[in-house]
Structure formats: structure tokens, C-alpha cells
Motif scaffolding. Structure first.
Motif, mmCIF file in Angstrom:
data_model
loop_
_atom_site.group_PDB
_atom_site.id
_atom_site.type_symbol
_atom_site.label_atom_id
_atom_site.label_comp_id
_atom_site.label_asym_id
_atom_site.label_seq_id
_atom_site.Cartn_x
_atom_site.Cartn_y
_atom_site.Cartn_z
ATOM 1 N N GLN A 173 0.209 52.107 -1.049
ATOM 2 C CA GLN A 173 -1.045 50.473 0.055
ATOM 3 C C GLN A 173 -0.387 50.124 -0.871
ATOM 4 O OE1 GLN A 173 -4.299 52.278 -0.147
ATOM 5 N NE2 GLN A 173 -3.855 53.108 1.534
ATOM 6 N N VAL A 213 -4.662 44.087 2.748
ATOM 7 C CA VAL A 213 -2.942 43.443 2.303
ATOM 8 C C VAL A 213 -3.133 42.347 1.242
ATOM 9 C CG1 VAL A 213 -0.788 43.228 3.369
ATOM 10 C CG2 VAL A 213 -2.556 44.485 5.130
ATOM 11 N N ARG A 268 1.081 45.488 -0.089
ATOM 12 C CA ARG A 268 0.208 44.288 -0.747
ATOM 13 C C ARG A 268 1.103 44.225 -1.397
ATOM 14 N NH1 ARG A 268 -3.503 49.318 -2.176
ATOM 15 N NH2 ARG A 268 -5.388 48.666 -1.128
ATOM 16 N N LEU A 293 -6.568 51.020 5.779
ATOM 17 C CA LEU A 293 -5.444 50.580 5.153
ATOM 18 C C LEU A 293 -4.143 51.914 5.584
ATOM 19 C CD1 LEU A 293 -2.829 48.270 4.354
ATOM 20 C CD2 LEU A 293 -3.468 49.199 2.114
#
Length: 156
Positions: free
Chosen positions: A138, A38, A142, A116
Motif C-alpha cells: 500500500q 492513494v 502511494r 485500497l
């Protein structure tokens, strides 16, 4: 096996379980390199500030850890964090494998690895189930985490 390095890992996770980010950060060298799926790569004070942010915001938090092992240079542990993801109110159980490198009795590298997509399915609900595997979602996760850390650090 290095008992001293095992003790540092144990101390780190015991502090985390108490939500004591200062004690966690004290286990790191000043130039520590941290990474996870992350936050990406964080260096030095960024890593400690990430833990400060996460421990301050933690809701319904619990942590277990096991399989702690270490030698003179490296170490590893398995840990599971359970918490309420504040943005959705969903409970997340994050299962993490950690690797460490030691220098002068402290952690100089800490690398956490977890799925994730599994995290996004729990944290984001239907959106995570349907789209959590995509690079678009994703990367958004982040970016949001990194922006949150940047904002937190600016307010310190």
C-alpha cells in the motif's frame, strides 16, 4: 438541503465523466484540501493537477454517481469509476464514497474513501490479491502515485 451545493457536486461529476479536469477544478476553491487512500492529502493546485493527470491518462473510462446530498456546509456522493489500469492492463471498478465541505459556493474540502486492498486486487492482479493488504504494498502504491503526480506537475 442546499440545491446550490448539490448542483456543484453534480457539475463536478458530470465534468469528470467528460474527462474535463478544468471544469472539475473550477468547482474547487483555490485552497481546496483533497484526500484519498492513494494520493493522501493534496492542497490547492495539487488537487486540480491530480485530476488533470488522471483525466489525461484515462483509458476505457466510465463513471457513474448517485446519492448526491448537500446542506449549506457539507455534502456527500457515491461514485464508481471503471477504467483500464495502464501499468497492468487490468480493468478496475473503484467504488468510492465522497464527502465535501463547501465555502462560497465551491468545494473547499473533498475526501474520497475506498478500499485500497480491493483496488489493488483489481489493478495489480495476483500481487494485489496476495500482498495488497500489506503496508509495504500500500505504501508503494502511494509512493508511485505521488511520484507520478510530482513528475506530471514538473512537466506542466
Amino acid at each position: 438541503m442546499s440545491d446550490a451545493n448539490r448542483a456543484v457536486i453534480t457539475e463536478f461529476y458530470q465534468a469528470f465523466n467528460r474527462l474535463d479536469a478544468e471544469a472539475m477544478s473550477a468547482c474547487y476553491t483555490e485552497d481546496v484540501v483533497f484526500s484519498d487512500p492513494v494520493f493522501g492529502v493534496l492542497k490547492g493546485r495539487q488537487a486540480g493537477d491530480m485530476w488533470r493527470m488522471l483525466t489525461l491518462r484515462a483509458k476505457d473510462f466510465s463513471l457513474t454517481f448517485d446519492s448526491v446530498r448537500a446542506d449549506e456546509r457539507t455534502g456527500a456522493a457515491h461514485w464508481v469509476a471503471k477504467y483500464l489500469f495502464s501499468q497492468t492492463g487490468n480493468t478496475v471498478v473503484n467504488d468510492i464514497q465522497a464527502r465535501f465541505v463547501f465555502r462560497d459556493g465551491k468545494i473547499c474540502e473533498h475526501h474520497d474513501q475506498f478500499d485500497l486492498w480491493r483496488w489493488s486486487r483489481q489493478a495489480l492482479g495476483a500481487k494485489g490479491v496476495l500482498l495488497g493488504w500489506t503496508p509495504l504494498v500500500q505504501n508503494a502504491i502511494r509512493a508511485q502515485a505521488q511520484n507520478g503526480l510530482k513528475t506530471f506537475r514538473a512537466g506542466r
